[in-house]
Write a protein that holds these residues in place. Structure first.
Motif, mmCIF file in Angstrom:
data_model
loop_
_atom_site.group_PDB
_atom_site.id
_atom_site.type_symbol
_atom_site.label_atom_id
_atom_site.label_comp_id
_atom_site.label_asym_id
_atom_site.label_seq_id
_atom_site.Cartn_x
_atom_site.Cartn_y
_atom_site.Cartn_z
ATOM 1 N N SER A 285 0.828 -1.201 0.000
ATOM 2 C CA SER A 285 0.000 0.000 0.000
ATOM 3 C C SER A 285 0.868 1.259 0.000
ATOM 4 O O SER A 285 0.615 2.214 -0.748
ATOM 5 C CB SER A 285 -0.933 0.001 1.217
ATOM 6 O OG SER A 285 -1.803 1.101 1.178
ATOM 7 N N GLN A 286 1.917 1.258 0.834
ATOM 8 C CA GLN A 286 2.814 2.419 0.895
ATOM 9 C C GLN A 286 3.534 2.642 -0.425
ATOM 10 O O GLN A 286 3.674 3.766 -0.893
ATOM 11 C CB GLN A 286 3.850 2.230 2.019
ATOM 12 C CG GLN A 286 3.292 2.468 3.415
ATOM 13 C CD GLN A 286 2.621 3.830 3.553
ATOM 14 O OE1 GLN A 286 1.409 3.927 3.754
ATOM 15 N NE2 GLN A 286 3.384 4.904 3.412
ATOM 16 N N ARG A 289 1.199 4.251 -2.902
ATOM 17 C CA ARG A 289 0.578 5.527 -2.529
ATOM 18 C C ARG A 289 0.872 6.670 -3.510
ATOM 19 O O ARG A 289 -0.052 7.375 -3.923
ATOM 20 C CB ARG A 289 1.014 5.898 -1.101
ATOM 21 C CG ARG A 289 0.313 7.089 -0.509
ATOM 22 C CD ARG A 289 -1.150 6.832 -0.171
ATOM 23 N NE ARG A 289 -1.344 6.069 1.024
ATOM 24 C CZ ARG A 289 -2.388 5.267 1.232
ATOM 25 N NH1 ARG A 289 -3.324 5.148 0.302
ATOM 26 N NH2 ARG A 289 -2.518 4.589 2.338
ATOM 27 N N GLN A 292 -1.133 6.100 -6.694
ATOM 28 C CA GLN A 292 -2.558 6.303 -6.414
ATOM 29 C C GLN A 292 -2.882 7.799 -6.313
ATOM 30 O O GLN A 292 -3.898 8.263 -6.843
ATOM 31 C CB GLN A 292 -2.909 5.597 -5.100
ATOM 32 C CG GLN A 292 -4.331 5.829 -4.612
ATOM 33 C CD GLN A 292 -4.491 5.414 -3.153
ATOM 34 O OE1 GLN A 292 -3.510 5.357 -2.406
ATOM 35 N NE2 GLN A 292 -5.702 5.116 -2.748
ATOM 36 N N GLY A 293 -2.011 8.549 -5.641
ATOM 37 C CA GLY A 293 -2.231 9.989 -5.470
ATOM 38 C C GLY A 293 -2.322 10.707 -6.810
ATOM 39 O O GLY A 293 -3.216 11.545 -7.019
ATOM 40 N N GLN A 538 -4.964 -0.665 -4.753
ATOM 41 C CA GLN A 538 -5.337 -0.235 -3.401
ATOM 42 C C GLN A 538 -6.720 -0.776 -3.039
ATOM 43 O O GLN A 538 -6.994 -1.065 -1.868
ATOM 44 C CB GLN A 538 -5.323 1.296 -3.284
ATOM 45 C CG GLN A 538 -3.932 1.924 -3.321
ATOM 46 C CD GLN A 538 -3.129 1.766 -2.031
ATOM 47 O OE1 GLN A 538 -3.327 0.844 -1.247
ATOM 48 N NE2 GLN A 538 -2.183 2.671 -1.819
ATOM 49 N N GLN A 571 -8.789 5.888 -0.039
ATOM 50 C CA GLN A 571 -8.932 7.348 0.015
ATOM 51 C C GLN A 571 -10.181 7.832 -0.726
ATOM 52 O O GLN A 571 -10.211 8.922 -1.286
ATOM 53 C CB GLN A 571 -7.648 8.036 -0.483
ATOM 54 C CG GLN A 571 -6.463 7.635 0.391
ATOM 55 C CD GLN A 571 -5.189 8.405 0.136
ATOM 56 O OE1 GLN A 571 -4.993 8.958 -0.932
ATOM 57 N NE2 GLN A 571 -4.312 8.427 1.126
#
Length: 665
Positions: A285-286, A289, A292-293, A538, A571
């Motif tokens: 996940s990290q 990130r 994904q952002g 994610q 998110q």
């Protein structure tokens, strides 16, 4: 052909009464075997009267039971589905009774103690060890009072899990929209929708209806209504069931001296413990990130732009009902892929021929369709499988590819007849069914598959091949009966073929003129493999984390937990008053505390593909036969890690997996 058909021990013309009577008769027959094994004195125990007897019984029971409980997923008659569900419940309760037989467990332990197990065949030794371990996991080494509690819990959990999935299969919500409210939805989907007397479209929540609306409809209110209904399916009944399952699983695990249900489950998996799974999901996940952002930022830009263009107020966020829509827009804009245009090149009949050809060539097999097959519905096709070189018969498979009322609503492979040795030493051939819900043909257009559908087809058919190619001797190790966090890897590995030009061109042609996919479109598709990889993966991490979270605590408010993890990991906030968990069938259907396995097994699938097939040729018969020999053939008779090392020639690595996600190793 007649001789091949005689090899299949399944029949599908049972009435509701037949199913009920056969379930009772099956229980009597099987219990008799357990009674005989349990009644043996310590000095009477032998390989034949305990290991062989139980193994033969497993095989017989498996075939008969599948014949009685499979119809709940595929029969077009409600009374048959209900009788099958009821039989499944009765037989699941019976399974609990038999798994708790103290006399049988004691004799297995006594046999192990008096026998030089090193002289047993490896599979027989593994079988004995597994039965004893399963007995301990049922508490048979504990006192009677604890055992009774475990038995009661197991029966209750089994019953309500069947109800959970029945509720999903029976779900038949229909929403009505005008064509204006479906603006942007492909014309072929609009044409396919049933119409009301005043011309509105009747849209179900089944995949062939749901996804075209969520991916293409320009009207946010329509998508919002669809998403709300979809993630509210069975909410009242199934939320209660899932939360009761969580409590039962936790209590049972603690009685067996495990701190949580996840710890209990993972003790039998490749991952071994919840800490390993948690670290795997958090690390991935990290790493995802930043990707994904960027994707979510782009989705918001597209949304703001579209809101201005359509004169809609912009709320400044991506909602659940926006996610698939803007993923589709991002893919179309950034890779110029028109999925509607693309599916014109994937008529189901041609995809099926191409897919079957690829599997035959790769795995050294020959398939032949059975004319006028004995099946459960007129849509179903049946095939025989033989080894191409020796002509040896391998088994049968069925394809049941179109939706109908009451049918299993996802795509899956069902093992129906395990491949294993018969009591006389001859081989019982395997049989498996692939069940899916692809778009039905219409009067003026054949069934056209999206590229996602083609990937699903390739994946599920990979499970079918695992069932057919496995050559274990004992039914407990037949087909896909490997560690649950490895079971997806063989099929995921084969998904790679739908992203390779060489294999794609064999499965595609335009449904009107037979022309191939233009090179430019093919190249764009292959480049788009990692489109939205951050958000997509994610979401998988969200589902895996949710599953682990509810199964590492004694009670769970599933709606609140899902909303919290969705906000943190994906998110994107869950829509208020929905509960996706209520239709998350995997968690009532054997994947509890194991959903992480889809991502976990992808590590191995990518390693296998890139290390062997990509290097030596994706249609290399040598690598294909190695794959069949080292990965598919053992079934569950070896540990997954040993199968991997045999195929790779080394320890597995994460490198290819991370690169496939657009990340650095």
């Amino acid at each position: 052909m007649a001789t091949y058909l005689e090899r299949i021990k399944l029949t599908w013309d049972l009435s509701a009464e037949d199913i009920k009577n056969r379930a009772e008769s099956l229980k009597t027959t099987v219990k008799d075997v357990y009674d005989k094994v349990g009644a043996l004195k310590a000095d009477e125990l032998s390989y034949e009267n305990i290991i062989q007897a139980l193994s033969n019984n497993d095989s017989y029971y498996s075939v008969q039971r599948n014949m009685l409980d499979f119809p709940q997923h595929v029969s077009s008659k409600k009374e048959i589905r209900e009788a099958s569900t009821e039989a499944d419940k009765k037989l699941s309760e019976f399974d609990v009774e038999m798994s708790m037989r103290q006399d049988v467990f004691d004799n297995l332990v006594a046999f192990q103690e008096k026998t030089d197990v090193s002289k047993l065949k490896p599979e027989a030794k593994r079988y004995l060890e597994k039965l004893i371990k399963l007995g301990r996991r049922n508490g048979l080494h504990l006192n009677k009072e604890v055992q009774e509690k475990i038995k009661t819990m197991k029966k209750r959990a089994s019953d309500i899990a069947i109800d959970f999935n029945k509720n999903i299969n029976d779900e038949n919500t229909v929403l009505e929209f005008t064509e204006k409210e479906l603006d942007g939805v492909p014309a072929d989907a609009i044409k396919r929708f049933e119409k009301t007397s005043d011309g509105k479209c009747k849209v179900t929540l089944q995949y062939p209806d749901y996804f075209p609306v969520m991916k293409k409809c320009r009207v946010p209110e329509t998508r919002q209504k669809m998403e709300y209904a979809f993630n509210s399916r069975c909410k009242e009944a199934n939320t209660k069931i899932m939360e009761e399952l969580v409590e039962i699983r936790d209590k049972k695990s603690k009685l067996l001296d495990f701190p949580t249900h996840a710890a209990f489950v993972l003790d039998m998996r490749m991952a071994k413990n919840p800490e390993t799974v948690s670290t795997f999901l958090k690390d991935l996940s990290q790493k995802l990130r930043p990707l994904q952002g960027k994707e979510l930022k782009r989705f918001l830009e597209y949304k703001e732009e579209e809101c201005k263009k359509l004169g809609i107020s912009f709320d400044g966020k991506i909602n659940y009902w926006d996610m698939r829509y803007y993923m589709t827009i991002a893919e179309e804009r950034e890779y110029s892929i028109d999925h509607n245009k693309l599916k014109e090149y994937f008529p189901l009949d041609h995809v099926t021929v191409g897919l079957l050809d690829i599997y035959q060539e790769l795995l050294g097999l020959k398939f032949k369709e059975v004319p006028n097959p004995p099946v459960w519905h007129e849509d179903v096709q049946m095939f025989t499988v033989v080894d191409a070189e020796s002509g040896k018969f391998m088994g049968h498979f069925f394809l049941d590819l179109f939706p109908r009322e009451g049918k299993f609503s996802h795509a899956a492979c069902f093992g129906l007849q395990p491949g294993c040795l018969e009591p006389d030493g001859s081989r019982q051939s395997a049989a498996a069914a692939m069940v899916a819900n692809f778009t039905k043909p219409t009067a003026d257009q054949p069934s056209l598959l999206t590229h996602d559908d083609v990937e699903t087809f390739f994946h599920e058919f990979g499970h079918v091949m695992h069932q057919i190619c496995a050559q274990a001797e004992i039914s407990l190790f037949s087909g896909t009966r490997v560690e649950r966090d490895f079971v997806e890897a063989p099929s995921q590995m084969l998904e790679n073929w739908v992203w390779e030009k060489e294999s794609l061109s064999r499965m595609s042609k335009h449904y009107k003129d037979g022309s191939p996919i233009p090179d430019e479109l093919m190249e764009k598709l292959v480049k788009a493999r990692n489109a939205n990889a951050g958000v997509f993966n994610q979401r998988q991490i969200l589902l895996g984390t949710f599953d682990q979270t509810i199964h590492t605590r004694p009670t769970a408010d599933t709606q609140a937990i899902y909303a919290e993890i969705s906000k943190d990991v994906l998110q994107i906030p869950a829509t208020p008053n929905t509960n996706m968990c209520a239709s998350f069938g995997h968690l009532a259907d054997g994947y509890d505390a194991q959903y992480y396995g889809y991502l976990w097994s992808e590590v191995y699938c990518m390693d296998m593909f890139h290390s062997r097939f990509k290097k030596e040729g994706i249609m290399s018969p040598k690598v294909g036969m190695d794959y069949r020999k080292f990965i598919l053939q053992p079934g569950g008779s070896l540990d997954a890690i040993d199968m991997l090392k045999n195929f790779l020639g080394r320890e597995p690595s994460q490198e290819a997996f991370l690169v496939s996600k657009g990340l650095q190793a």
